[in-house]
Design a protein around this motif. Sequence first.
Motif, mmCIF file in Angstrom:
data_model
loop_
_atom_site.group_PDB
_atom_site.id
_atom_site.type_symbol
_atom_site.label_atom_id
_atom_site.label_comp_id
_atom_site.label_asym_id
_atom_site.label_seq_id
_atom_site.Cartn_x
_atom_site.Cartn_y
_atom_site.Cartn_z
ATOM 1 N N UNK A 62 0.761 -1.158 0.006
ATOM 2 C CA UNK A 62 0.016 -0.025 -0.049
ATOM 3 C C UNK A 62 1.027 1.302 0.055
ATOM 4 N N UNK A 63 0.448 2.393 -0.172
ATOM 5 C CA UNK A 63 1.241 3.470 -0.637
ATOM 6 C C UNK A 63 0.886 4.612 0.361
ATOM 7 N N UNK A 64 0.767 4.440 1.551
ATOM 8 C CA UNK A 64 0.227 5.568 2.705
ATOM 9 C C UNK A 64 2.076 5.737 3.145
ATOM 10 N N UNK A 65 2.031 6.749 3.506
ATOM 11 C CA UNK A 65 3.499 7.091 4.102
ATOM 12 C C UNK A 65 4.002 6.052 5.284
ATOM 13 N N UNK A 66 3.261 5.695 5.965
ATOM 14 C CA UNK A 66 3.812 4.893 7.041
ATOM 15 C C UNK A 66 4.211 3.449 6.399
ATOM 16 N N UNK A 67 3.360 3.004 5.360
ATOM 17 C CA UNK A 67 3.385 1.766 4.840
ATOM 18 C C UNK A 67 4.822 1.696 3.939
ATOM 19 N N UNK A 68 5.054 2.788 3.338
ATOM 20 C CA UNK A 68 6.373 3.056 2.598
ATOM 21 C C UNK A 68 7.647 2.758 3.555
ATOM 22 N N UNK A 69 7.378 3.310 4.636
ATOM 23 C CA UNK A 69 8.463 3.324 5.839
ATOM 24 C C UNK A 69 8.457 1.767 6.291
ATOM 25 N N UNK A 70 7.481 1.329 6.474
ATOM 26 C CA UNK A 70 7.693 -0.174 6.672
ATOM 27 C C UNK A 70 8.193 -1.165 5.725
ATOM 28 N N UNK A 71 7.952 -0.686 4.482
ATOM 29 C CA UNK A 71 8.375 -1.477 3.164
ATOM 30 C C UNK A 71 10.028 -1.134 3.190
ATOM 31 N N UNK A 72 10.401 -0.147 3.712
ATOM 32 C CA UNK A 72 11.937 0.183 3.784
ATOM 33 C C UNK A 72 12.467 -0.736 4.852
ATOM 34 N N UNK A 73 11.806 -0.723 6.129
ATOM 35 C CA UNK A 73 12.569 -1.635 7.111
ATOM 36 C C UNK A 73 12.462 -3.350 6.603
#
Length: 433
Positions: free
Chosen positions: A289-300
Amino acid sequence: MVAVNKELTLRHRIKRTWSMRQCARFLNVSIQYLTKFANGNDDFPKGEYVGRERVFTLHELMHMRVLMAASAKRPFDYLAWRKPGDPLPVISFASQKGGTAKSLSAAHFAQYLSLHYGMRVGVMDADPQSTITLYFVGGEGLSKMPTEATPSMVDFAGLFQSEDAPYTDHSAETLDSFFLKTSWPGLRLVPAHGETSEGEIQIARLVREAPAGKSFYRYLRDSIDRWKEAHPPVTAPNELVTDGKVDPARLDQALNETLDCIIIDYQPALTLFQLNNVIASSSLVIPQTMKGFDIATLSTFVTGLLGMLQHILAHERIDIGSGANMLLPTIVQRSNGQDLNHIGNLLEHCPTEILPVFYLRSDAISNASDVYQSVYEYEPDTPGKRKGINRFIENADAVNDAIVSRLWPGLERGYANAWMDTFYDDDDGETAA
């Protein structure tokens, strides 16, 4: 009501039928060609008439494929089966975050390969929540939800202790028996249940015991390799018809002799058990998903996975993820400029890793989910539901076509390009994202 819907689906899966025109689309031929072929072939399925429309079941669609492959100059156009010596693609749908439509994406991709290519697909559920299992339970080999007595991926990987070793190297035939038949011809499932969560505990035990000659991250890969070596593709698509008629026994044998790909539905976590899935995979699809928090999770997730792989590669030169790997944006809101901007930025910086086709947010999918079905098997009961489901099917076909174009270049049908032409060009001729 939830219990009633679930029981009805398990009892009657899969009762969906398709029109001659829809079957022609699955077979990638014109309706005129299919009609002419049907009129000239005595063994063409009879189907049944609903009003004036002639409709066919999933098994009758496979019957059509076999007949057409038997007389075709390019039989693999109708049954896109692996040839002897071809690699076995293992595709993991993986995400560290829940709620990204990971299981939905994996289930619809598996069913798409069956509907459009007649592929023999193995689905492995690595998630104790058993979501993808729910999409397929109710078939020949698994009429009810699995219990702890049903072999799972933990069994397939051999993580449980045997009488004479801290692990179990099952024979290739035993491993094959763990793939249970479903209602989709040639599509088999290794289901999940509560015991699947034991995978992490057993891996931790094996790391501690460190048995000689076994790497803690290769249990699943070694099991798949052992199964693959004993189950190569043997039958060609044009060898299933005798005297103008499909040989049902030979077809059943061919549908179950091997697999053309394996799809793994990953648990939303980055653990040693899930690392086994990554090491076993030739391709990784990350629904996100493309929300800010989700993309941060992707980075992790990506950073943690990279660290694990670098540690492994420092000790063993092993071929990991040799196929195409990609990020699939999901549950994207068309009206949300932030979602579209995130996709645009990702495409700008990582054009080869990000799919330009993605799942749009849709309320229609909940109608199918309410009765434990995918959109490919759900039959809407009102015109409004039918319109919404058909729109989602167009989206799903485009996403799956885009994934196929990366995994099997040349097999794509053009659905992804058609979707992009519509989505990215608004009424003013400007891009939508």
